[in-house]
Write a protein that holds these residues in place. Sequence first.
Motif, PDB file in Angstrom:
ATOM      1  N   ILE A  18       0.851  -1.206   0.000  1.00 48.58           N
ATOM      2  CA  ILE A  18       0.000   0.000   0.000  1.00 48.58           C
ATOM      3  C   ILE A  18       0.884   1.252   0.000  1.00 48.58           C
ATOM      4  N   LYS A  19       1.964   1.210   0.775  1.00 44.43           N
ATOM      5  CA  LYS A  19       2.859   2.380   0.828  1.00 44.43           C
ATOM      6  C   LYS A  19       3.442   2.685  -0.557  1.00 44.43           C
ATOM      7  N   GLU A  20       3.800   1.626  -1.286  1.00 45.14           N
ATOM      8  CA  GLU A  20       4.324   1.837  -2.647  1.00 45.14           C
ATOM      9  C   GLU A  20       3.281   2.532  -3.519  1.00 45.14           C
ATOM     10  N   ILE A  21       2.040   2.073  -3.387  1.00 42.85           N
ATOM     11  CA  ILE A  21       0.972   2.641  -4.230  1.00 42.85           C
ATOM     12  C   ILE A  21       0.735   4.102  -3.833  1.00 42.85           C
ATOM     13  N   LEU A  22       0.701   4.356  -2.540  1.00 43.18           N
ATOM     14  CA  LEU A  22       0.450   5.733  -2.081  1.00 43.18           C
ATOM     15  C   LEU A  22       1.570   6.664  -2.551  1.00 43.18           C
ATOM     16  N   ALA A  23       2.808   6.136  -2.583  1.00 43.24           N
ATOM     17  CA  ALA A  23       3.937   6.976  -2.999  1.00 43.24           C
ATOM     18  C   ALA A  23       3.827   7.346  -4.478  1.00 43.24           C
ATOM     19  N   LYS A  24       3.136   6.507  -5.232  1.00 47.98           N
ATOM     20  CA  LYS A  24       3.062   6.698  -6.683  1.00 47.98           C
ATOM     21  C   LYS A  24       2.030   7.753  -7.078  1.00 47.98           C
ATOM     22  N   TYR A  25       0.994   7.906  -6.271  1.00 50.32           N
ATOM     23  CA  TYR A  25      -0.108   8.789  -6.661  1.00 50.32           C
ATOM     24  C   TYR A  25      -0.243   9.930  -5.650  1.00 50.32           C
ATOM     25  N   ASP A  26      -0.704  11.050  -6.134  1.00 56.00           N
ATOM     26  CA  ASP A  26      -0.796  12.235  -5.286  1.00 56.00           C
ATOM     27  C   ASP A  26      -2.143  12.245  -4.552  1.00 56.00           C
ATOM     28  N   ILE A  27      -2.242  11.434  -3.514  1.00 53.29           N
ATOM     29  CA  ILE A  27      -3.452  11.441  -2.674  1.00 53.29           C
ATOM     30  C   ILE A  27      -3.011  11.421  -1.212  1.00 53.29           C
ATOM     31  N   LEU A  28      -3.908  11.851  -0.348  1.00 62.43           N
ATOM     32  CA  LEU A  28      -3.583  11.852   1.077  1.00 62.43           C
ATOM     33  C   LEU A  28      -3.872  10.475   1.682  1.00 62.43           C
ATOM     34  N   PHE A  29      -3.121  10.149   2.725  1.00 65.19           N
ATOM     35  CA  PHE A  29      -3.370   8.897   3.443  1.00 65.19           C
ATOM     36  C   PHE A  29      -3.819   9.224   4.869  1.00 65.19           C
ATOM     37  N   VAL A  30      -4.991   8.738   5.227  1.00 74.84           N
ATOM     38  CA  VAL A  30      -5.542   8.977   6.562  1.00 74.84           C
ATOM     39  C   VAL A  30      -5.555   7.656   7.325  1.00 74.84           C
ATOM     40  N   ALA A  31      -4.866   7.628   8.458  1.00 78.37           N
ATOM     41  CA  ALA A  31      -4.914   6.433   9.307  1.00 78.37           C
ATOM     42  C   ALA A  31      -5.974   6.668  10.379  1.00 78.37           C
ATOM     43  N   ASP A  32      -6.947   5.782  10.444  1.00 79.67           N
ATOM     44  CA  ASP A  32      -7.939   5.872  11.517  1.00 79.67           C
ATOM     45  C   ASP A  32      -7.371   5.129  12.717  1.00 79.67           C
ATOM     46  N   GLU A  33      -6.879   5.913  13.677  1.00 77.19           N
ATOM     47  CA  GLU A  33      -6.179   5.372  14.853  1.00 77.19           C
ATOM     48  C   GLU A  33      -7.096   5.298  16.073  1.00 77.19           C
ATOM     49  N   VAL A  34      -8.404   5.348  15.832  1.00 78.16           N
ATOM     50  CA  VAL A  34      -9.327   5.415  16.972  1.00 78.16           C
ATOM     51  C   VAL A  34      -9.145   4.191  17.885  1.00 78.16           C
ATOM     52  N   ILE A  35      -8.899   3.023  17.307  1.00 74.83           N
ATOM     53  CA  ILE A  35      -8.652   1.831  18.134  1.00 74.83           C
ATOM     54  C   ILE A  35      -7.154   1.600  18.357  1.00 74.83           C
ATOM     55  N   CYS A  36      -6.357   1.726  17.296  1.00 74.86           N
ATOM     56  CA  CYS A  36      -4.931   1.388  17.430  1.00 74.86           C
ATOM     57  C   CYS A  36      -4.146   2.444  18.218  1.00 74.86           C
ATOM     58  N   GLY A  37      -4.648   3.673  18.252  1.00 73.51           N
ATOM     59  CA  GLY A  37      -3.891   4.757  18.870  1.00 73.51           C
ATOM     60  C   GLY A  37      -3.754   4.621  20.375  1.00 73.51           C
ATOM     61  N   PHE A  38      -2.754   5.289  20.915  1.00 68.11           N
ATOM     62  CA  PHE A  38      -2.500   5.359  22.359  1.00 68.11           C
ATOM     63  C   PHE A  38      -2.141   4.000  22.970  1.00 68.11           C
ATOM     64  N   GLY A  39      -1.331   3.248  22.221  1.00 68.67           N
ATOM     65  CA  GLY A  39      -0.635   2.120  22.824  1.00 68.67           C
ATOM     66  C   GLY A  39      -1.181   0.730  22.570  1.00 68.67           C
ATOM     67  N   ARG A  40      -2.284   0.634  21.897  1.00 69.57           N
ATOM     68  CA  ARG A  40      -2.937  -0.678  21.737  1.00 69.57           C
ATOM     69  C   ARG A  40      -2.024  -1.727  21.082  1.00 69.57           C
ATOM     70  N   THR A  41      -1.167  -1.271  20.141  1.00 63.37           N
ATOM     71  CA  THR A  41      -0.301  -2.234  19.441  1.00 63.37           C
ATOM     72  C   THR A  41       1.052  -2.416  20.146  1.00 63.37           C
ATOM     73  N   GLY A  42       1.251  -1.671  21.233  1.00 63.82           N
ATOM     74  CA  GLY A  42       2.576  -1.689  21.875  1.00 63.82           C
ATOM     75  C   GLY A  42       3.447  -0.540  21.374  1.00 63.82           C
ATOM     76  N   GLU A  43       2.939   0.207  20.401  1.00 69.16           N
ATOM     77  CA  GLU A  43       3.547   1.475  19.968  1.00 69.16           C
ATOM     78  C   GLU A  43       2.498   2.546  20.241  1.00 69.16           C
ATOM     79  N   TRP A  44       2.908   3.808  20.200  1.00 68.76           N
ATOM     80  CA  TRP A  44       1.916   4.845  20.484  1.00 68.76           C
ATOM     81  C   TRP A  44       0.776   4.805  19.470  1.00 68.76           C
ATOM     82  N   PHE A  45       1.136   4.564  18.194  1.00 66.69           N
ATOM     83  CA  PHE A  45       0.112   4.528  17.154  1.00 66.69           C
ATOM     84  C   PHE A  45       0.330   3.309  16.260  1.00 66.69           C
TER      85      PHE A  45
END
Length: 454
Positions: A246-273
């Motif tokens: 996905i990162k390769e594809i996003l790098a190729k085209y001029d669009i924004l990438f939005v991560a919905d961190e509502v669940i993963c954010g604030f430590g859920r994965t063991g990282e902040w986000f």
Amino acid sequence: MTSNNPQTREWQTLSNDHHLAPFSDFKQLKEKGPRIITNAKGVYLWDSEGNKILDGMAGLWCVAIGYGRDELADAASKQMRELPYYNLFFQTAHPPVLELAKAIADIAPEGMNHVFFTGSGSEGNDTMLRMVRHYWAIKGQPKKKVIISRKNGYHGSTVAGASLGGMTYMHEQGDLPIPGIVHIAQPYWFTEGGDMTPEEFGVWAANQLEEKILEVGVDNVGAFIAEPIQGAGGVIIPPDIYWPRIKEILAKYDILFVADEVICGFGRTGEWFGTDYYDLKPDMMTIAKGLTSGYIPMGGLIVRDEVVEVLNEGGDFNHGFTYSGHPVAAAVALENIRILREEKIVERVRTETAPYLQSRLRELNDHPLVGEVRGVGLLGAIELVQDKATRKRYEGKGVGMICRQFCFDNGLIMRAVGDTMIIAPPLVITPAEIDELVAKARKCLDLTLSALQG
Ligand code: PXG
């Protein structure tokens, strides 16, 4: 339900007579009556019948620091006495919201230093949709309006949130999605991978993004939104190849990438986000839930500096809520982040409790009902199947709901998404509490299997 406490019936009557509950079959709830949760401490809840329940879902994925932390109550009380409310609309601000924006910038990925506050995750995603379109309009590309999202993703329950989400049962009510939102396949190998290997399927699923961009036309696409790990969809962890592709594809085209961190954010994965976990470089991140550990409603959108620079040239952004950056919510969030940092809760998840939970959970793979156990951080999913080898489900039996009921009856909250059992306990769960969670989960799997055989 037989009752030990006469007040339980009274509360249930109030529910029947006056309350409309979210995501509920109103009629069915009237017949059964809700379970009344009265108090909580740490990772445990108590209901009005005196039952103690291990909350394997941290409320609704949100109670990161656990229940009953007086510091958050004190922060709210102090702020309510000092300045219970003021708005941020007409060139005013207040200390808690500014200090909170700085505290979030300190833990957010590099180059993401600004926050727009909302009252919820849904409002965060509504904000995102309007901000993305405003951004492209300022850049002289007003046609770049379309947001690409994913089937079975969850982005909230407002009109924009539910449209961005890919839940067909939500779209069916209220003529959604609204125009300008399109969906691609989700990276859910276990149910949708067919004969492909996870790797092959991951590449296929990621390539759907490129195909959709080309189909809609890059000149019409404003952004791609995704949860790093889909939560409400069933704790769907993409094959390893998915995010790099996905990162390769996003790098190729001029669009924004939005991560919905509502669940993963604030430590859920063991990282902040979650984006730190997968090394994604989003332009915007939606936040809520763990931001305040659910003690008070608050959400927001973290925005990358380059995007803010463009917005700075665009005049008024005609968007905001009465409760954007509410001072009491901000004070609670600040205290919550202070506790997460000072008690090194995210580090503890990464180095201690997540590895322990993940290895203990995987022991359930030997159970005849279990087709797959997967998880990252303190997120876990258990797939219930009839045939392990072919991943065939028990058709039409509602196995997930049977298992969920056994969990409820045996003092464990574990959610069912179809026939996928999911967990997301508070981040402060201890190894001993993890042992209890896994033991209860195994017992409930046994009870479910017996019920299916009986
Ligand atoms: N994004 C994600 C990834 C979410 O999980 C929202 C946005 C919306 O947040 P608010 O604060 O508006 O609810 C969510 C919310 C479930 C369930 O069944 C999950 C959520 C909400 C309700 C139920 O797991 N997540």
